[in-house]
Design a protein around this motif. Structure first.
Motif, PDB file in Angstrom:
ATOM      1  N   PHE A  12       0.836  -1.192   0.000  1.00 35.37           N
ATOM      2  CA  PHE A  12       0.000   0.000   0.000  1.00 35.37           C
ATOM      3  C   PHE A  12       0.875   1.247   0.000  1.00 35.37           C
ATOM      4  N   GLU A  13       0.245   2.400  -0.251  1.00 37.10           N
ATOM      5  CA  GLU A  13       0.956   3.670  -0.226  1.00 37.10           C
ATOM      6  C   GLU A  13       0.101   4.716   0.475  1.00 37.10           C
ATOM      7  N   PRO A  14       0.722   5.727   1.104  1.00 36.65           N
ATOM      8  CA  PRO A  14      -0.038   6.724   1.856  1.00 36.65           C
ATOM      9  C   PRO A  14      -0.857   7.623   0.948  1.00 36.65           C
ATOM     10  N   VAL A  15      -2.007   8.111   1.497  1.00 35.80           N
ATOM     11  CA  VAL A  15      -2.888   9.019   0.766  1.00 35.80           C
ATOM     12  C   VAL A  15      -2.987  10.362   1.473  1.00 35.80           C
ATOM     13  N   VAL A  16      -3.502  10.373   2.714  1.00 35.34           N
ATOM     14  CA  VAL A  16      -3.671  11.630   3.443  1.00 35.34           C
ATOM     15  C   VAL A  16      -3.811  11.326   4.932  1.00 35.34           C
ATOM     16  N   SER A  17      -3.462  12.307   5.771  1.00 35.01           N
ATOM     17  CA  SER A  17      -3.578  12.164   7.228  1.00 35.01           C
ATOM     18  C   SER A  17      -4.546  13.200   7.780  1.00 35.01           C
ATOM     19  N   LEU A  18      -5.384  12.770   8.719  1.00 38.61           N
ATOM     20  CA  LEU A  18      -6.243  13.673   9.485  1.00 38.61           C
ATOM     21  C   LEU A  18      -6.029  13.335  10.959  1.00 38.61           C
ATOM     22  N   PRO A  39     -13.351  10.743  22.927  1.00 36.14           N
ATOM     23  CA  PRO A  39     -12.089  10.108  22.514  1.00 36.14           C
ATOM     24  C   PRO A  39     -11.735  10.497  21.076  1.00 36.14           C
ATOM     25  N   ARG A  40     -10.438  10.663  20.832  1.00 35.29           N
ATOM     26  CA  ARG A  40      -9.968  11.049  19.511  1.00 35.29           C
ATOM     27  C   ARG A  40      -8.909  10.072  19.022  1.00 35.29           C
ATOM     28  N   GLY A  41      -8.761  10.034  17.725  1.00 33.47           N
ATOM     29  CA  GLY A  41      -7.762   9.152  17.117  1.00 33.47           C
ATOM     30  C   GLY A  41      -7.306   9.707  15.787  1.00 33.47           C
ATOM     31  N   ASP A  42      -6.219   9.171  15.280  1.00 30.21           N
ATOM     32  CA  ASP A  42      -5.655   9.623  14.009  1.00 30.21           C
ATOM     33  C   ASP A  42      -6.209   8.801  12.852  1.00 30.21           C
ATOM     34  N   VAL A  43      -6.314   9.446  11.706  1.00 29.22           N
ATOM     35  CA  VAL A  43      -6.670   8.770  10.464  1.00 29.22           C
ATOM     36  C   VAL A  43      -5.478   8.865   9.518  1.00 29.22           C
ATOM     37  N   GLU A  44      -4.946   7.732   9.135  1.00 26.57           N
ATOM     38  CA  GLU A  44      -3.845   7.657   8.173  1.00 26.57           C
ATOM     39  C   GLU A  44      -4.340   6.841   6.981  1.00 26.57           C
ATOM     40  N   LEU A  45      -4.903   7.536   5.992  1.00 22.02           N
ATOM     41  CA  LEU A  45      -5.436   6.830   4.838  1.00 22.02           C
ATOM     42  C   LEU A  45      -4.315   6.334   3.938  1.00 22.02           C
ATOM     43  N   VAL A  46      -4.460   5.087   3.500  1.00 24.95           N
ATOM     44  CA  VAL A  46      -3.567   4.496   2.512  1.00 24.95           C
ATOM     45  C   VAL A  46      -4.436   3.863   1.434  1.00 24.95           C
ATOM     46  N   VAL A  47      -3.824   3.557   0.294  1.00 26.42           N
ATOM     47  CA  VAL A  47      -4.539   2.850  -0.765  1.00 26.42           C
ATOM     48  C   VAL A  47      -3.799   1.562  -1.078  1.00 26.42           C
ATOM     49  N   CYS A  48      -4.553   0.481  -1.191  1.00 33.96           N
ATOM     50  CA  CYS A  48      -3.970  -0.828  -1.507  1.00 33.96           C
ATOM     51  C   CYS A  48      -3.674  -0.896  -3.005  1.00 33.96           C
ATOM     52  N   LEU A 203     -13.106  10.539  -3.829  1.00 30.48           N
ATOM     53  CA  LEU A 203     -11.790  10.873  -4.360  1.00 30.48           C
ATOM     54  C   LEU A 203     -11.884  11.904  -5.482  1.00 30.48           C
ATOM     55  N   GLN A 204     -12.856  11.725  -6.363  1.00 32.32           N
ATOM     56  CA  GLN A 204     -12.973  12.608  -7.515  1.00 32.32           C
ATOM     57  C   GLN A 204     -13.387  14.020  -7.113  1.00 32.32           C
ATOM     58  N   THR A 205     -14.285  14.127  -6.118  1.00 30.33           N
ATOM     59  CA  THR A 205     -14.756  15.449  -5.678  1.00 30.33           C
ATOM     60  C   THR A 205     -13.870  16.036  -4.581  1.00 30.33           C
ATOM     61  N   VAL A 206     -12.840  15.305  -4.175  1.00 31.59           N
ATOM     62  CA  VAL A 206     -11.953  15.699  -3.075  1.00 31.59           C
ATOM     63  C   VAL A 206     -12.786  16.045  -1.843  1.00 31.59           C
ATOM     64  N   ASN A 263     -10.772  -5.532 -12.560  1.00 37.93           N
ATOM     65  CA  ASN A 263     -10.282  -4.486 -13.442  1.00 37.93           C
ATOM     66  C   ASN A 263     -10.498  -3.135 -12.769  1.00 37.93           C
ATOM     67  N   GLY A 264      -9.766  -2.127 -13.189  1.00 36.16           N
ATOM     68  CA  GLY A 264      -9.999  -0.779 -12.704  1.00 36.16           C
ATOM     69  C   GLY A 264      -9.160  -0.362 -11.516  1.00 36.16           C
ATOM     70  N   VAL A 265      -8.263  -1.222 -11.052  1.00 36.05           N
ATOM     71  CA  VAL A 265      -7.449  -0.878  -9.886  1.00 36.05           C
ATOM     72  C   VAL A 265      -6.524   0.303 -10.193  1.00 36.05           C
ATOM     73  N   ASP A 266      -5.963   0.332 -11.386  1.00 31.80           N
ATOM     74  CA  ASP A 266      -5.042   1.426 -11.734  1.00 31.80           C
ATOM     75  C   ASP A 266      -5.735   2.785 -11.685  1.00 31.80           C
ATOM     76  N   GLU A 267      -6.979   2.833 -12.133  1.00 34.62           N
ATOM     77  CA  GLU A 267      -7.719   4.092 -12.091  1.00 34.62           C
ATOM     78  C   GLU A 267      -8.009   4.502 -10.648  1.00 34.62           C
ATOM     79  N   ALA A 268      -8.328   3.534  -9.806  1.00 27.15           N
ATOM     80  CA  ALA A 268      -8.553   3.832  -8.383  1.00 27.15           C
ATOM     81  C   ALA A 268      -7.288   4.391  -7.739  1.00 27.15           C
ATOM     82  N   LEU A 269      -6.132   3.829  -8.088  1.00 27.17           N
ATOM     83  CA  LEU A 269      -4.861   4.326  -7.563  1.00 27.17           C
ATOM     84  C   LEU A 269      -4.597   5.760  -8.026  1.00 27.17           C
TER      85      LEU A 269
END
Length: 396
Positions: A12-18, A39-48, A203-206, A263-269
């Motif tokens: 996987f690779e990193p995407v964004v942190s909140l 309670p609070r926690g971190d979000v570390e988004l990654v994409v497979c 993802l498309q609309t950010v 199919n379509g994984v490359d576009e998702a990445l």
């Protein structure tokens, strides 16, 4: 979380942190102090890289507790009611569910179950732990809500359809739920309807405001198809609905295909990488837009998008209240941000100069409500484009 919840890959690779987000963003607090103390926690988004699933790599399932104060119902919106009625009517007619038994996993307060009964289903059984100690306002003689996690041990006799809406994104192990369900279905043939937020729309609309700690995973079409086929389901109809914000899948039991690759994984990445580079800019842009403005602002929509927006931006913008149609939220405070939640009629007292619309899909109905109150504030749409509740529909 070292492995993808969908395909178990560790590539996987990193995407964004909140950082420092409320763990349960849809919980309600009685006052500002308790809202700030959640309670609070971190979000570390990654994409497979193997399946295209986006997920929170530091999610801790032990921190999650869906208590009775949890509230994420959408059915107070006229737009959502139109969508839900269309969905239910389509499923009942297409699969001849008249007089039959439907089970919903993660049924909330039973709104959609009641719609199935109104459409001609004979019996409806729902499972949802957040209903512990609560009565459904949609109760019917032939509807039963079990206030804990799904188990076929609670269902006597045959099941003709299983509905699972907006559940998989909350599970650290979604494969387990679907594998258990497939095993319990056995040789029976039935429709299984799965609905999840559409990560590709996010993802498309950010729409960084759709990123919440409660959601372990953000499902792209390649990922949801891979998960279903690898757990023994054959998706035969995949649509987008609710103005593209939901992925809607109809599937039937099939042989497990453990090596299936979509199919379509490359576009998702590609979309995930673009989202990562744009998300921080989107947050900074909104802070700039709100920082120097004068007057009173309110945020319409105290759901996931609105509450995430308020927490990500902090105190800038002078937002004095959040507005919501759901009566369970009135007089309560938004998790983390501690902004009071009010009924729309309260806007006559607040007299806002600006209304921030958390989801553009509701812009038309919000404008109508404001006009009925004799108000004409400026409207800024935070995310999404206005459109019909049914959204676009297409076959995979």
């Amino acid at each position: 979380m070292t492995h993808c919840p969908c395909c178990q890959s560790s590539d996987f690779e990193p995407v964004v942190s909140l950082p420092n987000m409320p763990v349960v963003i849809n919980a309600l607090s009685d006052d500002a102090a308790s809202a700030r103390a959640v309670p609070r926690g971190d979000v570390e988004l990654v994409v497979c890289r193997s399946c295209g699933l986006v997920y929170n790599a530091v999610f801790d399932d032990a921190r999650m507790a869906y208590v009775p104060d949890y509230e994420n119902a959408l059915h107070h919106s006229p737009s959502f009611k139109v969508f839900a009625d269309g969905l239910v009517s389509d499923l009942v007619q297409a699969h001849d569910l008249y007089g039959k038994r439907v089970v919903e996993v993660g049924c909330g307060d039973g709104f959609v179950l009641s719609r199935f009964l109104d459409a001609g289903v004979g019996e409806a059984i729902g499972f949802d732990p957040s209903m512990e100690g609560r009565d459904s306002p949609f109760a019917r003689p032939n509807m039963r809500i079990v206030p804990h996690y799904f188990s076929t041990d609670e269902v006597d006799g045959p099941i003709d359809a299983v509905v699972c809406r907006h559940v998989l994104e909350h599970l650290a192990e979604p494969r387990k739920l679907l594998s258990d369900l497939r095993r319990q279905i056995g040789d029976r043939d039935m429709v299984v309807y799965i609905e999840v937020p559409n990560a590709e729309w996010m993802l498309q609309t950010v729409s960084v405001w759709d990123v919440i700690y409660e959601h372990v995973s953000y499902w792209t079409q390649p990922a949801i198809e891979m998960l279903l086929r690898r757990t023994g389901f054959q998706p035969y109809r995949i649509r987008q609905g609710y103005s593209g914000q939901f992925i809607m899948v109809e599937a039937r039991p099939a042989d497990v295909d453990p090596d299936y690759v979509s199919n379509g994984v490359d576009e998702a990445l590609r979309r995930a990488r673009s989202f990562g580079s744009e998300a921080a800019l989107r947050i900074a842009d909104w802070r700039t837009r709100l920082k120097d403005r004068c007057g009173r602002a309110v945020l319409w929509g105290a759901g996931s998008k609105g509450v995430t927006f308020a927490n990500a931006l902090g105190d800038c913008g002078g937002v004095v209240a959040m507005v919501d149609l759901n009566p369970r939220k009135h007089g309560r405070c938004a998790s983390g941000a501690a902004i009071p939640i009010v009924h729309p009629d309260k806007l006559s007292e607040i007299q806002p100069d600006l209304v921030l619309v958390s989801n553009g899909l509701y812009e038309a109905e919000i404008r109508d409500r404001l006009a009925s109150l004799g108000l004409a504030p400026e409207l800024w749409v935070i995310t999404g484009n206005p459109g019909p509740a049914q959204g676009s529909v297409g076959r995979a």
